[in-house]
Design a protein around this motif. Structure first.
Motif, short mmCIF file in Angstrom:
data_model
loop_
_atom_site.label_atom_id
_atom_site.label_comp_id
_atom_site.label_asym_id
_atom_site.label_seq_id
_atom_site.Cartn_x
_atom_site.Cartn_y
_atom_site.Cartn_z
N GLY A 1 3.05 6.48 2.30
CA GLY A 1 2.93 6.66 0.85
C GLY A 1 2.85 8.13 0.47
N LEU A 2 2.12 8.92 1.25
CA LEU A 2 1.97 10.36 0.94
C LEU A 2 3.29 11.11 1.12
N LEU B 1 -0.80 4.79 4.45
CA LEU B 1 -1.17 5.92 3.58
C LEU B 1 -0.25 7.12 3.83
N THR C 1 5.32 10.34 -1.79
CA THR C 1 4.77 11.14 -2.90
C THR C 1 5.29 12.58 -2.82
N ILE D 1 0.85 -1.21 0.00
CA ILE D 1 0.00 0.00 0.00
C ILE D 1 0.88 1.25 0.00
N SER D 2 1.92 1.26 0.85
CA SER D 2 2.79 2.44 0.98
C SER D 2 3.49 2.79 -0.33
N HIS E 1 2.46 1.79 -3.42
CA HIS E 1 1.50 2.05 -4.50
C HIS E 1 1.01 3.49 -4.49
N VAL E 2 0.87 4.07 -3.30
CA VAL E 2 0.34 5.44 -3.19
C VAL E 2 1.19 6.42 -4.00
#
Length: 832
Positions: free
Chosen positions: A712-713, A709, A716, A634-635, A637-638
């Motif tokens: 991941g953000l 999340l 990003t 998940i981390s 993929h974000v």
């Protein structure tokens, strides 16, 4: 006494080989779909594979054959990885099937042998006993009080009594023995049996999906739907900007690929199958995949006493003779009354003893009896162990019509069917209390005289004479105290559920440091409790004595109603319902009956409760590692999703920073990372000192999902900062792409290391033994280097060689975008 007591020789070794060569193995074989083709078919209908094929087709149609061939190579690689994972899982499960294959007894060359059920041949003399599963069809040639449950074939739940004289003198594969013993000549095996002819519907019963499996499937389904919606939106936006249908399709496919977390179901299947295989190597056979998932959540262990807490090495320790009121050791037996008590206890046992207490009685009788009467007597009638509390009765006759009627069982059961004066009852009860207080297991013994041949329906209808008590000592296992401490440390409560009496159980419990040994309840008392009191009782009481099937089942269900995750050990026929009802039914591999093994979801091959500590530790480790893998997916993929989507949606200078080839390269790195690195991670040192995780709690709870999340953000933020830095310094599109891609690659490497523990620091986890970590990181770094330093590949991916300063900046951003989480872990450790 003859070796097998039935004067049956059975087949010779040569006859067995000939029969097997002629008729094959005793297995149910049906035409099945080719498993390899089935696996390939499943791979090619996955959403990610469909997107890859679509992207490759568009490249070829557009004339970009290089990109098309790259995607074809990616498809082949992805398929190979998936098939490799499938093969690992399938091999692990095949080994498990072989390990959990039922055993049976046959008489060959005059000796009783235990063999795998598939090794039975036509003509074999198959011996089936109470609690066993019948391995083949056959005709009964000898039986004692034999009844069988044929519900699997007939749907009728009541047991059917059979013997060689009755019209129905056959036994059938798959049915179970309810009482007694029989020997049958095998007439059909495998597909030729009655069960085999029913058809392929019995070949495989699909397991129900576990809560975690359902949740994963739902999550991936929702992401696939989201990917489809985004695909359409991005296609429209791209087309409105470029009016290029093929180019727009490729860009929307890129984003759809980045959204799909197809690694999650692969990781789940791999972790569960390989986890079961690892457990098998430890001597723990898992029959159902869902058990692996449940193990880490166990909050209560319900265990039998005999053979689990104790050694199951019964020695006849004491005898109490009622007529003389004398308590003595077996070596001191001298008088006729003392010899009679021992002999009657032996006659009340099975002719071929397999229970440790009965074996002890037979052995002591052989040593003490002046003349061994056993070869001259034949068992003519048998009353199986029954009643609450239970007793059993055997009737033997010799060739001169001399008859022995012998009974043994719970002392209170025998005393209830004997005419005893108040003084005699007091004498017997005093002796029982004294023996039980020392941890001895006590049985009452009685005999009677009955001249007719019309035996009463119930053994309790005989007029018995109470002879006395036989007491056995079964010492606690040497490691049991340490095992209990490990359960207590892990936050797991332990309850003893036994058919033995309270005094004996409490004495053993006291010796091993069992928590709550001073409080107990009997099965009869438990059954009278109203529901609210029952639920309080099972939570507050740890010793349950004189238990029977209905009471055991009631305990399990009451614990479940209190949201406990219940593991239960069992070995007998009467443990079946409770084993099936428990979240984790645990059968003993050596002394467990086939019925217990069929009802259980897990088998301990060595009958050692310490293996359950290992199993729970493995369950917790598998779950923790799976959670790490999913959170990693998940981390990472974000940032891939947002790095593709935000420049396009906001109309930045380089809107299409990544193409399908870049996404596929990242996917090829992420897949092995989550499935191989995290599956091989060792157990963290605080795993077995933490409380059991709530069964409903998964990696999809908001707290853990939010951590992924946020990770991941922040990554990003790093990729987009690098993007804007490049734009601000007028870097070309290829240089910008290279910087952003480098940030992602470095972030991926350090995310792998940081997420190896959500509590201990990366410096600690670097010391963990996992050979896959340096291997996968070296492969990732090596591929990155090849892409940037070999010109044809650099041009193919649309990259540009970076200066040392640019590379260091990108690597630094990737490092900081992940390692900030080390501060969070430090705060967590400080607060604990």
């Amino acid at each position: 006494m003859p070796a097998n007591n039935f004067d049956i020789n059975g087949l010779s070794a040569e006859e067995v080989l000939r029969a097997r060569a002629k008729n094959g193995l005793n297995k149910l074989d049906y035409k099945k779909e080719n498993s390899l083709l089935k696996a390939i078919k499943r791979i090619f209908i996955e959403p990610m594979m469909i997107l890859l094929l679509a992207a490759a087709s568009i490249y070829f149609i557009s004339g970009k054959t290089g990109d098309g061939f790259f995607l074809v190579a990616a498809i082949i690689f992805q398929t190979s990885i998936s098939l490799f994972q499938y093969s690992r899982s399938k091999n692990a499960l095949e080994k498990l099937k072989d390990f959990s294959q039922p055993k049976c007894k046959v008489i060959r060359s005059g000796k009783v042998e235990e063999i795998k059920s598939e090794e039975v041949v036509i003509g074999d003399s198959l011996m089936v006993e109470e609690g066993g599963s019948i391995a083949a069809d056959g005709v009964i040639i000898h039986s004692n009080d034999f009844s069988v449950n044929e519900s699997i074939l007939t749907g009728e739940s009541l047991s059917v009594f059979k013997d060689k004289t009755k019209e129905d003198n056959r036994i059938y594969m798959g049915t179970t023995v309810a009482t007694g013993l029989a020997i049958a000549t095998v007439t059909a095996i495998g597909n030729q049996t009655k069960l085999g002819k029913i058809g392929s519907s019995l070949e495989s019963i699909n397991e129900e999906k576990t809560p975690l499996e359902v949740q994963i499937a739902n999550f991936v389904k929702k992401m696939a739907i989201a990917g489809a919606l985004v695909f359409v939106i991005v296609w429209i936006i791209n087309y409105l900007h470029s009016h290029n249908i093929m180019g727009s399709l490729l860009q929307s496919l890129t984003l759809a690929m980045s959204i799909l977390p197809e690694e999650i179901p692969v990781a789940f299947t791999t972790f569960m199958a390989l986890g079961a295989w690892r457990l098998m190597k430890m001597g723990i056979v898992v029959k159902q995949m869902k058990t692996v998932e449940t193990l880490g959540s166990a909050t209560v262990i319900c265990t039998d006493k005999t053979g689990t807490i104790t050694e199951n090495k019964m020695t006849l320790a004491k005898l109490f003779v009622l007529s003389s009121q004398k308590t003595l050791a077996p070596g001191d037996i001298k008088t006729p009354e003392e010899k009679e008590l021992l002999a009657v206890a032996m006659w009340a046992s099975e002719p071929i003893p397999f229970d440790p207490m009965e074996m002890a009685l037979h052995n002591t009788y052989k040593e003490v009896a002046g003349k061994d009467e056993r070869p001259y007597y034949k068992l003519v009638h048998e009353y199986a162990l029954s009643g609450k509390p239970p007793m059993m009765t055997h009737i033997f006759e010799d060739g001169k019509s001399h008859r022995v009627i012998a009974a043994k069982g719970a002392p209170e059961a025998l005393m209830a069917v004997c005419s005893l004066s108040d003084a005699e009852k007091k004498q017997a009860n005093d002796a029982i209390a004294l023996l039980a207080a020392d941890g001895y297991r006590v049985l009452g013994v009685g005999s009677c005289i009955f001249t007719g041949n019309d035996y009463p329906e119930s053994q309790q209808d005989f007029k018995f004479t109470f002879l006395g008590i036989v007491a056995f000592y079964d010492p606690p296992k040497e490691n049991i105290r340490q095992v209990l401490e490990k359960f207590y440390t892990a936050g797991i409560s332990v309850k003893i559920i036994t058919g033995d009496n309270a005094a004996t159980t409490l004495a053993i419990a006291r010796q091993i440091g069992f928590k709550g040994y001073d409080k107990s309840i009997t099965g009869d008392a438990l059954m009278l409790l109203p529901q609210d009191e029952l639920e309080a009782c099972v939570m507050n009481t740890n010793i349950f004595t004189r238990m029977f099937p209905e009471a055991k089942l009631k305990i399990i269900n009451a614990l479940k109603s209190q949201n406990q995750i219940v593991a239960m050990t069992g070995d007998g026929v009467n443990d079946g319902p409770a084993l099936k009802a428990a979240h984790i039914g645990i059968a003993m591999g050596k002394k467990g009956t086939e019925i217990a093994k069929q009802a259980a979801s897990l088998i301990l091959l060595e009958d050692d409760l310490s293996k359950m500590v290992d199993a729970i530790a493995m369950g917790r480790k598998i779950y923790a590692n799976l959670k790490k893998a999913i959170q990693y997916i998940i981390s990472i993929h974000v940032p891939i999703i947002l790095t593709v989507f935000i420049p396009l949606a906001l109309g930045w200078k380089y809107p299409n920073i990544f193409s399908p080839v870049h996404i596929i390269f990242l996917e090829l790195i992420m897949g092995p990372t989550c499935s191989i690195i995290y599956e091989n991670e060792p157990m963290e040192k605080n795993t077995m000192s933490a409380k059991p995780k709530p069964f409903t709690s998964t990696f999809f709870n908001w707290k853990e999902l939010s951590v992924s999340l946020i990770q991941g953000l922040v990554i990003t933020l790093g990729t987009l900062s690098a993007y804007q830095y490049c734009v601000a310094h007028n870097y070309t599109e290829s240089a910008t792409r290279t910087m952003v891609f480098t940030v992602l690659i470095v972030a991926n490497i350090f995310l792998t290391l940081v997420n190896r523990s959500f509590y201990f620091s990366m410096l600690t986890t670097l010391k963990y033994k996992n050979a896959m970590v340096p291997l996968i990181i070296l492969i990732t770094a090596g591929l990155w280097s090849v892409m940037f330093f070999i010109n044809p590949l650099t041009l193919f991916f649309g990259f540009e060689r970076l200066t040392a300063g640019q590379a260091l900046l990108a690597a630094g951003i990737g490092f900081v975008a992940v390692t900030w989480f080390e501060i969070v872990k430090l705060v967590k450790r400080k607060s604990n």
